[in-house]
Scaffold this motif. Structure first.
Motif, mmCIF file in Angstrom:
data_model
loop_
_atom_site.group_PDB
_atom_site.id
_atom_site.type_symbol
_atom_site.label_atom_id
_atom_site.label_comp_id
_atom_site.label_asym_id
_atom_site.label_seq_id
_atom_site.Cartn_x
_atom_site.Cartn_y
_atom_site.Cartn_z
ATOM 1 N N ALA A 1 0.816 -1.220 0.000
ATOM 2 C CA ALA A 1 0.000 0.000 0.000
ATOM 3 C C ALA A 1 0.849 1.268 0.000
ATOM 4 N N GLN A 2 1.945 1.271 0.773
ATOM 5 C CA GLN A 2 2.801 2.463 0.808
ATOM 6 C C GLN A 2 4.199 2.094 1.303
ATOM 7 N N ARG A 3 5.181 2.863 0.812
ATOM 8 C CA ARG A 3 6.561 2.600 1.228
ATOM 9 C C ARG A 3 6.770 3.035 2.668
ATOM 10 N N PRO A 4 7.370 2.168 3.490
ATOM 11 C CA PRO A 4 7.649 2.540 4.877
ATOM 12 C C PRO A 4 8.878 3.435 4.950
ATOM 13 N N SER A 5 8.923 4.293 5.966
ATOM 14 C CA SER A 5 10.220 4.896 6.286
ATOM 15 C C SER A 5 10.604 4.334 7.637
ATOM 16 N N GLY A 6 11.768 3.759 7.737
ATOM 17 C CA GLY A 6 12.161 3.075 8.977
ATOM 18 C C GLY A 6 11.471 1.731 9.101
ATOM 19 N N GLN A 7 11.260 1.323 10.340
ATOM 20 C CA GLN A 7 10.666 0.006 10.613
ATOM 21 C C GLN A 7 9.219 -0.013 10.092
ATOM 22 N N PRO A 8 8.856 -0.969 9.237
ATOM 23 C CA PRO A 8 7.494 -1.006 8.678
ATOM 24 C C PRO A 8 6.438 -1.290 9.750
ATOM 25 N N THR A 9 5.235 -0.854 9.478
ATOM 26 C CA THR A 9 4.083 -1.186 10.335
ATOM 27 C C THR A 9 3.004 -1.789 9.440
ATOM 28 N N ALA A 10 1.906 -2.203 10.052
ATOM 29 C CA ALA A 10 0.878 -2.934 9.297
ATOM 30 C C ALA A 10 0.285 -2.097 8.163
ATOM 31 N N ASP A 11 0.304 -0.760 8.296
ATOM 32 C CA ASP A 11 -0.352 0.055 7.257
ATOM 33 C C ASP A 11 0.468 0.163 5.967
ATOM 34 N N VAL A 12 1.599 -0.510 5.923
ATOM 35 C CA VAL A 12 2.353 -0.638 4.679
ATOM 36 C C VAL A 12 1.577 -1.535 3.700
ATOM 37 N N PHE A 13 0.695 -2.343 4.268
ATOM 38 C CA PHE A 13 -0.018 -3.342 3.475
ATOM 39 C C PHE A 13 -1.502 -3.017 3.357
ATOM 40 N N ALA A 14 -2.142 -3.606 2.334
ATOM 41 C CA ALA A 14 -3.598 -3.535 2.215
ATOM 42 C C ALA A 14 -4.077 -4.894 1.734
ATOM 43 N N ILE A 15 -5.298 -5.230 2.081
ATOM 44 C CA ILE A 15 -5.814 -6.531 1.648
ATOM 45 C C ILE A 15 -6.811 -6.327 0.516
ATOM 46 N N ALA A 16 -6.616 -7.092 -0.555
ATOM 47 C CA ALA A 16 -7.514 -7.014 -1.701
ATOM 48 C C ALA A 16 -8.187 -8.373 -1.871
ATOM 49 N N VAL A 17 -9.281 -8.359 -2.575
ATOM 50 C CA VAL A 17 -10.027 -9.607 -2.775
ATOM 51 C C VAL A 17 -10.325 -9.745 -4.260
ATOM 52 N N ASN A 18 -10.158 -10.954 -4.781
ATOM 53 C CA ASN A 18 -10.552 -11.180 -6.169
ATOM 54 C C ASN A 18 -11.106 -12.584 -6.313
#
Lengths: 341, 341
Positions: free
Chosen positions: A12-29
């Motif tokens: 979902a977005q590039r982390p700066s420093g240690q990544p957190t969960a909001d770096v990711f997003a869940i999609a469905v297909n």
């Protein structure tokens, strides 16, 4: 397959420093049917690996940067649901580049057969998978270990590091680990059978390094880089070999090296006549046809232990990845997201 | 021999930064007679070499530090005056570790025969001596050059660098040099036949590096270290080889690297999967029995040029050494202190 829903984890977005969960997003297909030559697989076990952190930077690395919105890649152990490739039929167990999702459609030729008679399912992501081959081929192809030599391994409690050390022991070497806590050091010695393990957070780290092998080290299997590796380099023996497998200390961008460090680093290369080699596992593909046979033998006789940090459920993929980056795992981190049919 | 006086140059004090003449002192003694197995030689040509600067620091290096008051070592071409070794007789021309002095008594087994039919006297300190073997064996043993590859050489106008580049050309490689002025770059291209040469003092140095080989470099023959080498490392091709032969940029202790440099340096080792090897010439002794034959052939057919910065007289040894450290030489620096009898 139009009624089967696939959840997939995307970037979902590039982390700066240690990544957190909001770096990711869940999609469905909806699950697609395989085309000619492809197989549709259900992922059972998902691997999370440190190299992913490197792919999150938008800069040149040994793999292209992850693009925003794209599926997160990763090795999986899966079961074939539907095959349009001659080598595979429904029900087969395979190791594939399946990614962080429930179902994957991949070329049949990208799959490797998983033989549960030979070793448990988890072993095919660990010692018998890419992780194991990284440790095995890296140590042998670049380190040329000889019985009686001393090997030091950083991130020794981690997936690759714990295997590199155990393989070194199986080859008759003395092995010292580096890890990030007393508890981990205890595991490295007691569970993985290293001869010693040093806590890099200790204020006496450099002295401890020296004390653990007063004559120095022949081989350094490096998974961390940064200040730790700078300290180890100074303890290498003449003609020592440094295998640069990973640089997890800098994946998230923090560090605090002294400005003179690079000059010093270059100096020791010359003074000790070191050989330093960077590699990634794909460079060494097919260098060691004996790999599966040899490591399966060591697993059977207990010289290599199958040690995993196991998580259960699709929702645990992201937490498992974040925990691994923080060093909260022992051995290989694996998430079981489904049982074989 | 009690009537023959020997002048010798000794180490008077450790320099800080760039050495000056007062680092040295001149002592005088009477020439000793050789013992059994030894030869007494008169030095004709004296070599001054960058590695001496390293020996002036009081710290661990690849050779023990020079002790205050001790004779300065160095390769020489000499003529045997008196022999107590079966292989040698008075009048023979030899290459020996004769040091900065008029006369040397050395073990007969440390001498190598000098064949002036094959190449001029100077060549036996240069292309056919330790300098030549450093360039030849270093490039071949660690660089594994293949015809068509691109080699970059630092200190390209210097003794070892100019030879490494010419040997690369003789092996069918494309060769780019790095040197410290326009004049030197011109010499590197016009005299030594490099394909291009870049001035590291230029503000566009990194761009010039890229422009001289847009696809990068396969092999880096490094004589300087420091910021220059850091810049080159980023331009290495995948699986590039870096040969660390010398670090003259840091021999006198000045430098100005960025604190992040070591992290970056480690990063490129992994990203580009580089192989970095430090060596000194004695590590490679006897690795290449074909060396004399091959390089003498190249000297004969002009693929390798005998290029020296020649000085005349014992009093010029120290100035020649200081000039070389400041990069004011082209090719091998040699001082002729006597003529053959």
């Amino acid at each position: 397959m139009n009624d089967i829903v696939n959840r997939r984890i995307c970037f979902a977005q590039r982390p700066s420093g240690q990544p957190t969960a909001d770096v990711f997003a869940i999609a469905v297909n909806e699950v697609a049917l395989p085309s000619d030559g492809q197989i549709l697989c259900r992922n059972l076990l998902v691997s999370v690996d440190p190299y992913l952190r490197l792919k999150m930077h938008d800069r040149e690395s040994y793999t292209p940067p992850l693009e925003i919105g794209k599926q997160i890649p990763g090795g999986t152990i899966a079961q074939v649901v539907s095959s349009r490739h001659d080598d595979w039929k429904a029900g087969d167990l395979v190791a594939i580049p399946g990614g962080w999702q429930n179902y994957a459609v991949v070329p049949g030729k990208s799959a490797t057969r998983v033989d549960t008679e030979r070793a448990p399912l988890e072993a095919w992501l660990g010692p018998l998978g890419m992780t194991g081959y990284t440790a095995y081929a890296g140590l042998l192809s670049m380190g040329h270990p000889k019985a009686g030599e001393t090997i030091i391994v950083s991130a020794a409690a981690g997936a690759v590091g714990s295997l590199a050390g155990q393989i070194g022991k199986a080859l008759g070497c003395r092995v010292v680990g580096i890890a990030g806590s007393d508890t981990k050091c205890k595991t490295v010695v007691e569970t993985f059978g290293f001869d010693a393990c040093i806590d890099y957070r200790s204020s006496t780290f450099e002295d401890d390094l020296r004390a653990a092998s007063p004559d120095g080290y022949d081989i350094y299997f490096d998974n961390v880089g940064g200040q730790i590796s700078f300290s180890v380099q100074k303890q290498m023996k003449l003609f020592g070999r440094i295998i640069v497998c990973g640089l997890i200390s800098q994946y998230s961008g923090q560090n605090d090296l002294d400005p003179k460090s690079l000059d010093e680093y270059m100096r020791w290369i010359l003074v000790r006549r070191l050989a330093i080699r960077g590699f990634i596992v794909s460079d060494l593909a097919r260098n060691h046809p004996e790999f599966h046979e040899t490591v399966a033998g060591w697993l059977k006789n207990g010289q290599v232990r199958l040690e995993t940090t196991l998580y259960y459920g699709f929702d645990q993929i992201i937490p498992a990845f974040l925990a691994m980056l923080e060093g909260r795992n022992t051995g290989k981190s694996i998430i079981r997201i489904a049982e074989a049919a």
